[in-house]
Design a protein around this motif. Structure first.
Motif, PDB file in Angstrom:
ATOM      1  N   PHE A  88      -6.413  -5.793   2.017  1.00 48.64           N
ATOM      2  CA  PHE A  88      -6.960  -5.418   0.887  1.00 48.64           C
ATOM      3  C   PHE A  88      -5.890  -4.614   0.073  1.00 48.64           C
ATOM      4  CE2 PHE A  88      -9.960  -3.076  -1.984  1.00 48.64           C
ATOM      5  CZ  PHE A  88     -10.631  -3.996  -2.336  1.00 48.64           C
ATOM      6  N   ILE A  89      -5.540  -5.226  -1.146  1.00 44.04           N
ATOM      7  CA  ILE A  89      -4.649  -4.717  -1.713  1.00 44.04           C
ATOM      8  C   ILE A  89      -5.107  -4.207  -3.277  1.00 44.04           C
ATOM      9  CG2 ILE A  89      -2.354  -5.183  -2.955  1.00 44.04           C
ATOM     10  CD1 ILE A  89      -1.491  -7.276  -0.896  1.00 44.04           C
ATOM     11  N   SER A  90      -5.002  -3.043  -3.545  1.00 47.27           N
ATOM     12  CA  SER A  90      -5.150  -2.377  -4.847  1.00 47.27           C
ATOM     13  C   SER A  90      -3.933  -2.015  -5.564  1.00 47.27           C
ATOM     14  CB  SER A  90      -6.176  -1.211  -4.497  1.00 47.27           C
ATOM     15  OG  SER A  90      -7.287  -1.606  -4.024  1.00 47.27           O
ATOM     16  N   GLN A  91      -3.806  -2.316  -7.127  1.00 49.97           N
ATOM     17  CA  GLN A  91      -2.765  -1.996  -7.684  1.00 49.97           C
ATOM     18  C   GLN A  91      -3.441  -1.491  -9.053  1.00 49.97           C
ATOM     19  OE1 GLN A  91      -0.257  -5.405  -8.376  1.00 49.97           O
ATOM     20  NE2 GLN A  91       1.472  -4.236  -9.678  1.00 49.97           N
ATOM     21  N   ALA A  92      -2.713  -0.422  -9.641  1.00 51.58           N
ATOM     22  CA  ALA A  92      -2.859  -0.131 -11.036  1.00 51.58           C
ATOM     23  C   ALA A  92      -1.563   0.259 -11.568  1.00 51.58           C
ATOM     24  CB  ALA A  92      -3.545   1.357 -10.849  1.00 51.58           C
ATOM     25  N   SER A  93      -1.488   0.046 -12.820  1.00 53.28           N
ATOM     26  CA  SER A  93      -0.275   0.273 -13.752  1.00 53.28           C
ATOM     27  C   SER A  93      -0.624   0.660 -14.871  1.00 53.28           C
ATOM     28  CB  SER A  93       0.317  -1.292 -13.681  1.00 53.28           C
ATOM     29  OG  SER A  93      -0.326  -2.110 -14.523  1.00 53.28           O
ATOM     30  N   ILE A  94       0.317   1.406 -15.603  1.00 56.25           N
ATOM     31  CA  ILE A  94       0.436   1.695 -17.155  1.00 56.25           C
ATOM     32  C   ILE A  94       1.792   1.405 -17.685  1.00 56.25           C
ATOM     33  CG2 ILE A  94       1.031   4.052 -16.527  1.00 56.25           C
ATOM     34  CD1 ILE A  94      -0.645   4.988 -18.487  1.00 56.25           C
ATOM     35  N   GLU A  95       1.635   1.043 -18.907  1.00 54.73           N
ATOM     36  CA  GLU A  95       2.849   0.587 -19.813  1.00 54.73           C
ATOM     37  C   GLU A  95       2.755   1.204 -20.952  1.00 54.73           C
ATOM     38  OE1 GLU A  95       2.858  -3.776 -19.818  1.00 54.73           O
ATOM     39  OE2 GLU A  95       3.129  -4.004 -17.617  1.00 54.73           O
ATOM     40  N   ALA A  96       3.929   1.606 -21.487  1.00 53.14           N
ATOM     41  CA  ALA A  96       4.033   1.991 -22.763  1.00 53.14           C
ATOM     42  C   ALA A  96       5.310   1.587 -23.385  1.00 53.14           C
ATOM     43  CB  ALA A  96       3.897   3.701 -22.863  1.00 53.14           C
ATOM     44  N   SER A  97       5.047   1.275 -25.064  1.00 53.91           N
ATOM     45  CA  SER A  97       6.319   1.028 -25.634  1.00 53.91           C
ATOM     46  C   SER A  97       6.165   1.650 -27.249  1.00 53.91           C
ATOM     47  CB  SER A  97       6.434  -0.533 -25.626  1.00 53.91           C
ATOM     48  OG  SER A  97       5.480  -1.068 -26.579  1.00 53.91           O
ATOM     49  N   ILE A 279       1.382   1.702  -9.163  1.00 49.82           N
ATOM     50  CA  ILE A 279       0.991   2.111  -7.708  1.00 49.82           C
ATOM     51  C   ILE A 279       0.272   0.929  -6.963  1.00 49.82           C
ATOM     52  CG2 ILE A 279      -1.005   3.428  -8.319  1.00 49.82           C
ATOM     53  CD1 ILE A 279      -0.371   5.287  -5.759  1.00 49.82           C
ATOM     54  N   GLN A 280       0.778   0.548  -5.634  1.00 50.51           N
ATOM     55  CA  GLN A 280       0.168  -0.453  -4.999  1.00 50.51           C
ATOM     56  C   GLN A 280      -0.197  -0.019  -3.510  1.00 50.51           C
ATOM     57  OE1 GLN A 280       2.547  -4.036  -4.163  1.00 50.51           O
ATOM     58  NE2 GLN A 280       0.788  -5.102  -4.331  1.00 50.51           N
ATOM     59  N   ASP A 281      -1.534  -0.193  -3.187  1.00 46.10           N
ATOM     60  CA  ASP A 281      -1.981   0.217  -1.890  1.00 46.10           C
ATOM     61  C   ASP A 281      -2.464  -0.982  -0.958  1.00 46.10           C
ATOM     62  OD1 ASP A 281      -2.745   3.119  -0.536  1.00 46.10           O
ATOM     63  OD2 ASP A 281      -4.556   1.736  -0.621  1.00 46.10           O
ATOM     64  N   GLY A 282      -2.297  -0.701   0.083  1.00 47.84           N
ATOM     65  CA  GLY A 282      -2.729  -2.031   0.983  1.00 47.84           C
ATOM     66  C   GLY A 282      -3.626  -1.289   2.100  1.00 47.84           C
ATOM     67  N   ARG A 283      -4.607  -1.992   2.574  1.00 45.78           N
ATOM     68  CA  ARG A 283      -5.454  -1.563   3.708  1.00 45.78           C
ATOM     69  C   ARG A 283      -5.842  -2.520   4.598  1.00 45.78           C
ATOM     70  NH1 ARG A 283      -4.311   2.418   1.894  1.00 45.78           N
ATOM     71  NH2 ARG A 283      -5.510   4.274   0.952  1.00 45.78           N
ATOM     72  N   ASP A 285      -5.383  -4.728   8.189  1.00 46.47           N
ATOM     73  CA  ASP A 285      -4.252  -5.350   9.037  1.00 46.47           C
ATOM     74  C   ASP A 285      -2.982  -4.668   8.519  1.00 46.47           C
ATOM     75  OD1 ASP A 285      -6.187  -6.578  10.292  1.00 46.47           O
ATOM     76  OD2 ASP A 285      -5.639  -8.387   9.487  1.00 46.47           O
ATOM     77  N   ASN A 286      -2.629  -4.568   7.240  1.00 45.86           N
ATOM     78  CA  ASN A 286      -1.445  -3.868   7.031  1.00 45.86           C
ATOM     79  C   ASN A 286      -1.514  -2.758   5.935  1.00 45.86           C
ATOM     80  OD1 ASN A 286       0.603  -6.134   8.072  1.00 45.86           O
ATOM     81  ND2 ASN A 286      -0.841  -7.506   6.929  1.00 45.86           N
ATOM     82  N   GLU A 287      -1.184  -1.818   6.278  1.00 47.14           N
ATOM     83  CA  GLU A 287      -1.197  -0.571   5.355  1.00 47.14           C
ATOM     84  C   GLU A 287      -0.086  -0.267   4.683  1.00 47.14           C
ATOM     85  OE1 GLU A 287      -3.470   2.728   7.173  1.00 47.14           O
ATOM     86  OE2 GLU A 287      -5.202   1.223   7.721  1.00 47.14           O
ATOM     87  N   PHE A 288       0.100   0.053   3.651  1.00 47.44           N
ATOM     88  CA  PHE A 288       1.257   0.342   2.876  1.00 47.44           C
ATOM     89  C   PHE A 288       0.994   1.146   1.577  1.00 47.44           C
ATOM     90  CE2 PHE A 288       0.393  -3.682   1.625  1.00 47.44           C
ATOM     91  CZ  PHE A 288       0.672  -3.891   0.356  1.00 47.44           C
ATOM     92  N   ARG A 289       1.822   1.723   0.833  1.00 45.54           N
ATOM     93  CA  ARG A 289       1.758   2.342  -0.352  1.00 45.54           C
ATOM     94  C   ARG A 289       3.063   2.358  -1.168  1.00 45.54           C
ATOM     95  NH1 ARG A 289      -1.948   5.815  -2.433  1.00 45.54           N
ATOM     96  NH2 ARG A 289      -1.325   7.303  -4.289  1.00 45.54           N
ATOM     97  N   ASP A 290       3.090   1.521  -2.357  1.00 48.79           N
ATOM     98  CA  ASP A 290       4.299   1.391  -2.906  1.00 48.79           C
ATOM     99  C   ASP A 290       4.141   2.129  -4.399  1.00 48.79           C
ATOM    100  OD1 ASP A 290       5.451  -0.050  -1.038  1.00 48.79           O
ATOM    101  OD2 ASP A 290       4.707  -2.113  -2.078  1.00 48.79           O
ATOM    102  N   GLU A 291       5.129   2.688  -4.908  1.00 49.00           N
ATOM    103  CA  GLU A 291       5.114   3.381  -6.190  1.00 49.00           C
ATOM    104  C   GLU A 291       6.297   2.801  -6.823  1.00 49.00           C
ATOM    105  OE1 GLU A 291       4.397   7.465  -5.672  1.00 49.00           O
ATOM    106  OE2 GLU A 291       2.488   7.288  -5.039  1.00 49.00           O
ATOM    107  N   SER A 292       6.252   2.635  -8.382  1.00 49.50           N
ATOM    108  CA  SER A 292       7.402   2.302  -8.919  1.00 49.50           C
ATOM    109  C   SER A 292       7.509   3.069 -10.274  1.00 49.50           C
ATOM    110  CB  SER A 292       7.641   1.028  -9.042  1.00 49.50           C
ATOM    111  OG  SER A 292       6.560   0.295  -9.427  1.00 49.50           O
ATOM    112  N   ALA A 293       8.527   2.998 -11.096  1.00 53.48           N
ATOM    113  CA  ALA A 293       8.470   3.400 -12.363  1.00 53.48           C
ATOM    114  C   ALA A 293       9.729   2.797 -13.180  1.00 53.48           C
ATOM    115  CB  ALA A 293       8.737   5.064 -12.592  1.00 53.48           C
ATOM    116  N   ILE A 294       9.599   2.714 -14.548  1.00 49.85           N
ATOM    117  CA  ILE A 294      10.656   2.126 -15.217  1.00 49.85           C
ATOM    118  C   ILE A 294      10.542   2.684 -16.540  1.00 49.85           C
ATOM    119  CG2 ILE A 294      11.419  -0.201 -16.071  1.00 49.85           C
ATOM    120  CD1 ILE A 294       9.931  -1.723 -13.988  1.00 49.85           C
ATOM    121  N   LEU A 295      11.821   2.983 -17.115  1.00 50.98           N
ATOM    122  CA  LEU A 295      12.106   3.299 -18.271  1.00 50.98           C
ATOM    123  C   LEU A 295      13.400   2.715 -18.935  1.00 50.98           C
ATOM    124  CD1 LEU A 295      11.432   5.236 -20.597  1.00 50.98           C
ATOM    125  CD2 LEU A 295      13.008   6.987 -19.505  1.00 50.98           C
TER     126      LEU A 295
END
Length: 420
Positions: A88-97, A279-283, A285-295
């Motif tokens: 079960f994967i949840s992902q949240a993101s925010i973008e600005a320009s 940010i991406q979060d997995g629950r 069978d496979n648990e993980f948490r990925d975070e990323s940022a771009i500028l």
């Protein structure tokens, strides 16, 4: 070319209205509230205001966010199928320009929107002048149609009196049957003319309802329009400075100039800053948490568009040239319309003064003719002709008075000076 003295001479013609009369100011107020053409122009103004807000927002930072939720099921026969199973994967993101450099496009777009708002304001003012002039015409139409009915009713009463007198003289052997027939023919004709005048009054009331949204009660005038120029030269100077249609063309021409700037800017480089975080979060069978940022920064510039951008610049230039020619044509037309309205007003003023004296003279002549007929110095036909002369003079008078007020209102409408 002065008409102030004529105004003073005409002031006595337009008496103060009765307490229950419907004033012109009331008619104009109803028109501004109820007329759909004015309401539509007001919406156009609101749309122009929103366009300006949109144009200003283009130079601000733009931020967006998103959330994604999904169920991922993976099966694998590989030895190291680490991602196999259900997750079960949840992902949240925010973008600005934010734009840093647009070669003047945003500034030109904002300026164009300002001129668009200005043009909409002048368009609303022009629509109000046109509609208020129609309301004045409708108000005058009802008032003077009612006066025509009253004049014809009085004429019918006088002719009926003349018919009865002719019959009495016939019974006394003073006149022939021809005299009574002439009197009856005039009386019957006056009945038909009264019916026609009453129909005109109903038509005038219908036009009043169409313009104002309310039924006419007892329209009346109080005095003459104020704000009239003293001379035609002063009027033309005011026309060129204050006419809302001319001012609208000026605003549209400036809008077209900004359109040229916008088209030219689109051939030049553009730079913007952008950034994002997620940010991406997995629950399960496979648990993980990925975070990323771009500028970062992004620069772009059109290299080849097949001549499209160059053509847009030329089109914008032709639009501005066309608007300039239309403005010049509108100016010439308005000057001609003003000169015509000025001449009509002077002619109507002179006609009204002359018609007033003509009515007075015919009233005296009719009184004398009635006395002379009673002593046998005039014929019945002479009396009927004098009655007709008075009727025609009275109708010319109310028509001239209407034209005085209407032509003055046309002048003020061209100057953008009509108001409730």
């Amino acid at each position: 070319m002065r008409i102030v003295s004529s105004f003073i001479a005409l002031g006595v013609m337009l008496a103060a209205p009765d307490a229950n009369a419907q004033t012109l100011q009331e008619t104009l107020r109803l028109t501004l509230i109820n007329n759909p053409a004015i309401a539509a122009a007001e919406i156009e103004l609101e749309l122009a205001e929103e366009t300006l807000l949109v144009a200003r927002a283009a130079r601000s930072i733009e931020i967006s966010t998103g959330v994604t939720t999904q169920l991922q099921s993976v099966s694998s026969n590989r030895l190291f199928g680490a991602l196999a199973g259900e997750t079960f994967i949840s992902q949240a993101s925010i973008e600005a320009s934010i734009p840093i450099f647009t070669a003047g496009e945003i500034a030109a777009t904002i300026s164009q929107a300002r001129y668009s708002l200005e043009a909409a304001e002048y368009a609303l003012a022009a629509q109000k002048q046109e509609t208020l002039l129609s309301a004045i015409n409708a108000h005058l139409g009802v008032q003077f149609a009612a006066e025509q009915v009253a004049i014809r009713e009085q004429n019918l009463i006088r002719l009926e009196r003349q018919l009865n007198a002719a019959r009495d003289r016939f019974e006394a052997g003073v006149v022939t049957r021809t005299d009574t027939a002439l009197a009856e023919a005039r009386w019957r004709g006056a009945e038909a003319q009264l019916a026609g005048a009453q129909a005109e009054l109903e038509g005038a009331r219908a036009r009043y309802l169409q313009i104002t949204g309310e039924s006419a009660t007892q329209p009346a005038l109080e005095g003459l329009p104020v704000g009239m120029p003293v001379s035609i030269d002063e009027g033309i100077d005011r026309l060129l400075e204050e006419n809302p249609n001319l001012q609208r063309y000026v605003a549209l021409e400036f809008m077209a100039g900004e359109a040229i700037r916008i088209a030219e800017s689109r051939q030049r480089p553009r730079v913007e800053l952008f950034g994002s975080a997620s940010i991406q979060d997995g629950r399960w069978d496979n648990e993980f948490r990925d975070e990323s940022a771009i500028l970062g920064a992004r620069a772009s510039m059109p290299l080849y568009t097949g001549g499209r951008l160059q053509s847009a610049v030329r089109q914008a230039g032709m639009d501005r040239a066309q608007l300039r020619l239309r403005r010049d044509d509108a100016r010439n037309q308005l000057i001609a319309m003003f000169a015509e309205a000025w001449a009509q007003h002077r002619a109507a003023t002179s006609s009204a003064i002359a018609a007033r004296e003509e009515v007075r003279a015919n009233e005296v002549a009719l009184e004398g003719a009635e006395i002379e007929v009673s002593v046998g110095l005039r014929t019945t036909l002479d009396l009927l002709d004098q009655e007709q002369e008075l009727l025609e003079a009275q109708l010319r008078l109310i028509d001239a008075e209407k034209n005085v007020y209407l032509s003055a209102s046309q002048i003020l409408a061209l100057l953008g000076a009509l108001g409730a």
